[in-house]
Design a protein around this motif. Structure first.
Motif, PDB file in Angstrom:
ATOM      1  N   GLN A   1       5.388  -2.910  -8.130  1.00  0.00           N
ATOM      2  CA  GLN A   1       4.925  -3.961  -7.216  1.00  0.00           C
ATOM      3  C   GLN A   1       5.741  -5.245  -7.385  1.00  0.00           C
ATOM      4  O   GLN A   1       5.198  -6.341  -7.519  1.00  0.00           O
ATOM      5  CB  GLN A   1       3.437  -4.242  -7.421  1.00  0.00           C
ATOM      6  CG  GLN A   1       2.542  -3.060  -7.108  1.00  0.00           C
ATOM      7  CD  GLN A   1       2.437  -2.796  -5.610  1.00  0.00           C
ATOM      8  OE1 GLN A   1       1.841  -3.569  -4.883  1.00  0.00           O
ATOM      9  NE2 GLN A   1       3.024  -1.714  -5.143  1.00  0.00           N
ATOM     10  N   ASP A   4       0.773  -1.237   0.000  1.00  0.00           N
ATOM     11  CA  ASP A   4       0.000   0.000   0.000  1.00  0.00           C
ATOM     12  C   ASP A   4       0.804   1.287   0.000  1.00  0.00           C
ATOM     13  O   ASP A   4       0.336   2.298  -0.499  1.00  0.00           O
ATOM     14  CB  ASP A   4      -0.936   0.021   1.218  1.00  0.00           C
ATOM     15  CG  ASP A   4      -2.006  -1.045   1.120  1.00  0.00           C
ATOM     16  OD1 ASP A   4      -2.334  -1.465   0.005  1.00  0.00           O
ATOM     17  OD2 ASP A   4      -2.493  -1.466   2.177  1.00  0.00           O
ATOM     18  N   CYS A   5       2.006   1.266   0.589  1.00  0.00           N
ATOM     19  CA  CYS A   5       2.737   2.539   0.685  1.00  0.00           C
ATOM     20  C   CYS A   5       4.236   2.322   0.513  1.00  0.00           C
ATOM     21  O   CYS A   5       4.758   1.243   0.786  1.00  0.00           O
ATOM     22  CB  CYS A   5       2.435   3.234   2.007  1.00  0.00           C
ATOM     23  SG  CYS A   5       3.151   2.426   3.443  1.00  0.00           S
ATOM     24  N   GLU A  64       3.437  -6.780   6.154  1.00  0.00           N
ATOM     25  CA  GLU A  64       2.134  -6.341   5.649  1.00  0.00           C
ATOM     26  C   GLU A  64       1.325  -7.542   5.192  1.00  0.00           C
ATOM     27  O   GLU A  64       1.702  -8.242   4.255  1.00  0.00           O
ATOM     28  CB  GLU A  64       2.311  -5.356   4.483  1.00  0.00           C
ATOM     29  CG  GLU A  64       0.996  -4.788   4.018  1.00  0.00           C
ATOM     30  CD  GLU A  64       1.132  -3.621   3.068  1.00  0.00           C
ATOM     31  OE1 GLU A  64       0.188  -3.381   2.320  1.00  0.00           O
ATOM     32  OE2 GLU A  64       2.182  -2.955   3.083  1.00  0.00           O
TER      33      GLU A  64
END
Length: 66
Positions: free
Chosen positions: A30, A2-3, A55
Motif C-alpha cells: 500500500q 482495493d485492487c 479511487e
C-alpha cells in the motif's frame, strides 16, 4: 487501494504528472514510491489530487526513508 487493477491504473495516471519520476505502486505494501523535485507539501497535494480521480477514499501521506 482495493485492487491491483486500480493500483495499476493509478500508477499510469501518476506517471503523467510533470516533475514526478520513477513512480511505482507497491500494491501489497500500500505504498507509492516516487522521486520529485517538488517540496513535500506540493508533492502530496498532486499525488492526492490524481489519486482522488482514480479511487476515492485513499489517503496519501509521506514516509521518509533515510
Amino acid at each position: 487501494m482495493d485492487c491491483a487493477n486500480c493500483a495499476a491504473k493509478l500508477e499510469r495516471e501518476l506517471q503523467k504528472i510533470e516533475d514526478i519520476t520513477n513512480v511505482t505502486i507497491d500494491f501489497m505494501g500500500q505504498k507509492i514510491i516516487c522521486e520529485s523535485e517538488m517540496d513535500e507539501h506540493e508533492l502530496l497535494h498532486r499525488l492526492q489530487e490524481v489519486t482522488d480521480t482514480v479511487e476515492e477514499g485513499v489517503i496519501i501521506s509521506c514516509m521518509h526513508h533515510h
